[in-house]
Design an enzyme around this catalytic site. Structure first.
Site, PDB file in Angstrom:
ATOM      1  N   HIS A  21     101.289 127.252  74.540  1.00  0.00           N
ATOM      2  CA  HIS A  21     101.232 128.696  74.267  1.00  0.00           C
ATOM      3  C   HIS A  21     102.070 129.508  75.256  1.00  0.00           C
ATOM      4  CE1 HIS A  21      97.746 129.031  77.162  1.00  0.00           C
ATOM      5  NE2 HIS A  21      98.234 130.240  77.341  1.00  0.00           N
ATOM      6  N   ASN A  41     104.223 131.324  97.773  1.00  0.00           N
ATOM      7  CA  ASN A  41     104.234 132.781  97.817  1.00  0.00           C
ATOM      8  C   ASN A  41     105.401 133.303  96.978  1.00  0.00           C
ATOM      9  OD1 ASN A  41     104.372 135.489  98.419  1.00  0.00           O
ATOM     10  ND2 ASN A  41     104.094 135.222 100.624  1.00  0.00           N
ATOM     11  N   ASP A  69      97.602 122.029  73.172  1.00  0.00           N
ATOM     12  CA  ASP A  69      98.290 123.039  73.987  1.00  0.00           C
ATOM     13  C   ASP A  69      99.095 122.388  75.116  1.00  0.00           C
ATOM     14  OD1 ASP A  69      99.055 125.505  74.833  1.00  0.00           O
ATOM     15  OD2 ASP A  69      97.103 126.093  75.646  1.00  0.00           O
ATOM     16  N   SER A 184      97.797 129.685  82.859  1.00  0.00           N
ATOM     17  CA  SER A 184      98.049 128.767  81.758  1.00  0.00           C
ATOM     18  C   SER A 184      99.193 127.808  82.048  1.00  0.00           C
ATOM     19  CB  SER A 184      98.372 129.555  80.484  1.00  0.00           C
ATOM     20  OG  SER A 184      97.241 130.260  80.066  1.00  0.00           O
TER      21      SER A 184
END
Ligand code: ARG
Length: 237
Positions: A21, A41, A69, A184
């Site tokens: 996705h 960072n 996914d 994700s």
């Protein structure tokens, strides 16, 4: 100026795993996105890589609960910073690629890392926290710990239809801690001796860090065959 969108896991051989996705439905995906690697960072300058080719799992459906996914990306060092990075130092081994690897089991401590949104939110609007304030992503890498809890996902709409062993359902012990939008595609790992192995990829959940609500991860051991085939089929340009 690039903004952070998704996580990923570098598995070696110039291959990155991420969530389907994060890839599907993004027009001009490979020209609009780059893969940043080797820094925690995001505010400091770092090395980013060009995405030379990619494959999304053919069974992926771009609607929650995002079945299959998973996607593979082939990255190429096309900047001096990227060429200077020793990629081999950043690779993680996938669970199930060595004899004796134990499957994910109840009681395991699973670590999830990412630069995603930092506050609890309801399902729906990703940008807003539960209290209506803005829900920023984190410029520094965050980590949480969760435990597998297969039964906890039974309450999630659409989850019951999914193929078991293709996902990992996990819950936090610490209230208010969860993966969220922006995490994700990023790694879920487990300690194994002195190494950490890749067991899952951040996929979805209802809102983020809602009380008692589990999160769903793509099971990496569940897709080893697909990953092997897909990476072999990636172009080299
Ligand atoms: N894909 C989800 C989103 O865009 C984030 C995945 C993790 N969600 C969670 N609640 N653990 O919101």
């Amino acid at each position: 100026e690039k903004v952070h969108r998704c996580g990923g896991a570098y598995i070696g051989g110039n291959i990155v795993l991420t969530a389907a996705h994060c890839v599907a439905g993004v027009d001009g995906f490979a020209t609009r996105r780059r893969v940043r690697l080797g820094t925690q960072n995001l505010r400091v300058p770092g090395a980013t890589f060009r995405i030379a080719d990619w494959k999304v799992h053919p069974g992926f459906v771009n609607a929650e609960p995002y079945p299959h996914d998973i996607a593979v990306l082939r990255i190429v060092a096309d900047t001096p910073e990227a060429r200077r990075l020793d990629l081999r130092k950043h690779a993680i081994r996938m669970l199930g690629t060595r004899p004796g690897d134990l499957p994910v089991a109840r009681g395991d401590r699973l670590r999830i890392t990412g630069w995603g949104r930092t506050k609890a939110r309801n399902s729906g609007q990703a940008q807003l926290a539960r209290d209506g304030t803005r829900n920023p992503m984190s410029p520094v890498l965050m980590q949480i710990s969760q435990r597998p809890d297969p039964a906890a996902c039974a309450m999630l709409p659409g989850y019951a239809d999914r193929i078991a062993d293709k996902t990992i359902c996990a819950v936090s012990e610490l209230a208010g801690s969860d993966s969220c939008n922006g995490d994700s595609g990023g790694p879920m790992t487990r300690a194994q001796g002195s190494e950490r192995v890749l067991v899952g990829l951040v996929s979805w959940g209802r809102g983020c860090a809602l009380p008692g609500m589990p999160a769903v991860y793509t099971s990496v051991p569940g897709y080893l065959d697909w990953i092997a085939g897909a990476r072999g089929a990636l172009g080299r340009r």
